[in-house]
Design a protein around this motif. Structure first.
Motif, PDB file in Angstrom:
ATOM      1  N   ASP A   1      57.089  49.910  58.944  1.00 54.89           N
ATOM      2  CA  ASP A   1      57.678  48.762  58.121  1.00 54.89           C
ATOM      3  C   ASP A   1      58.025  47.516  59.128  1.00 54.89           C
ATOM      4  OD1 ASP A   1      56.452  50.362  55.666  1.00 54.89           O
ATOM      5  OD2 ASP A   1      57.883  50.166  54.941  1.00 54.89           O
ATOM      6  N   SER A   2      57.187  46.383  59.078  1.00 53.49           N
ATOM      7  CA  SER A   2      58.181  45.399  59.483  1.00 53.49           C
ATOM      8  C   SER A   2      57.678  43.995  58.675  1.00 53.49           C
ATOM      9  CB  SER A   2      57.742  44.750  61.196  1.00 53.49           C
ATOM     10  OG  SER A   2      57.880  44.145  62.056  1.00 53.49           O
ATOM     11  N   GLY A   3      59.006  43.677  58.354  1.00 53.43           N
ATOM     12  CA  GLY A   3      59.171  42.254  57.240  1.00 53.43           C
ATOM     13  C   GLY A   3      57.890  42.478  56.184  1.00 53.43           C
ATOM     14  N   ASP A   4      57.046  42.105  55.951  1.00 53.56           N
ATOM     15  CA  ASP A   4      56.149  42.296  55.155  1.00 53.56           C
ATOM     16  C   ASP A   4      54.692  42.913  55.590  1.00 53.56           C
ATOM     17  OD1 ASP A   4      54.616  39.882  56.357  1.00 53.56           O
ATOM     18  OD2 ASP A   4      54.503  38.879  54.860  1.00 53.56           O
ATOM     19  N   HIS A   5      54.621  44.008  56.553  1.00 53.24           N
ATOM     20  CA  HIS A   5      53.462  43.946  57.235  1.00 53.24           C
ATOM     21  C   HIS A   5      53.824  45.795  57.831  1.00 53.24           C
ATOM     22  CE1 HIS A   5      54.867  41.636  60.968  1.00 53.24           C
ATOM     23  NE2 HIS A   5      53.895  42.829  61.966  1.00 53.24           N
ATOM     24  N   ARG A   6      52.395  46.287  57.866  1.00 49.87           N
ATOM     25  CA  ARG A   6      52.897  47.744  58.685  1.00 49.87           C
ATOM     26  C   ARG A   6      52.871  47.399  60.230  1.00 49.87           C
ATOM     27  NH1 ARG A   6      55.034  51.940  57.368  1.00 49.87           N
ATOM     28  NH2 ARG A   6      54.206  53.890  57.856  1.00 49.87           N
ATOM     29  N   GLN A   7      52.984  48.429  61.043  1.00 48.53           N
ATOM     30  CA  GLN A   7      53.117  48.013  62.196  1.00 48.53           C
ATOM     31  C   GLN A   7      52.698  49.149  62.977  1.00 48.53           C
ATOM     32  OE1 GLN A   7      56.524  45.323  64.419  1.00 48.53           O
ATOM     33  NE2 GLN A   7      54.723  44.989  65.386  1.00 48.53           N
ATOM     34  N   GLU A   8      52.308  49.798  63.332  1.00 45.60           N
ATOM     35  CA  GLU A   8      51.358  51.203  64.216  1.00 45.60           C
ATOM     36  C   GLU A   8      51.323  51.154  66.226  1.00 45.60           C
ATOM     37  OE1 GLU A   8      47.483  53.738  64.436  1.00 45.60           O
ATOM     38  OE2 GLU A   8      48.634  53.624  62.664  1.00 45.60           O
TER      39      GLU A   8
END
Length: 100
Positions: free
Chosen positions: A43-50
């Motif tokens: 999770d990175s702030g209000d979004h998900r990183q991959e």
């Protein structure tokens, strides 16, 4: 970058807990895929990183390589009680549970 016995790690794992020194981001999950591909998500702030990372297994050691940073990390691993994946980074540990 894969070694023959990647099978104990294959599948998706979610972080249960980790020693503070490892500084894992919130909501970490790791999906070990055949052929040595590892999808690392958080999770990175209000979004998900991959992020795509490459891995190989040598005995009880997990070697990961990030193409973006050209950095390799080595951790000892064991499948522990309750099927938890325990990663040991020179004394600092992370516990991950399999996602069904």
């Amino acid at each position: 970058m894969t070694a023959p016995d990647e099978s104990p790690l294959l599948g998706r794992w979610r972080l249960l807990r980790a020693d503070a020194a490892l500084d894992f981001a919130p909501g970490v999950s790791m999906e070990f895929q055949p052929g040595g591909r590892l999808l690392y998500a958080f999770d990175s702030g209000d979004h998900r990183q991959e992020v795509t990372i490459w891995f190989r297994v040598e005995g009880d050691q997990l070697h990961t390589h990030s193409p973006a940073t050209d950095h390799e990390t080595v951790a000892h691993f064991v499948i522990g009680e309750g099927g938890a994946l325990i990663l040991d980074f020179a004394g600092d540990r992370a516990w991950l549970l399999p996602e069904l």
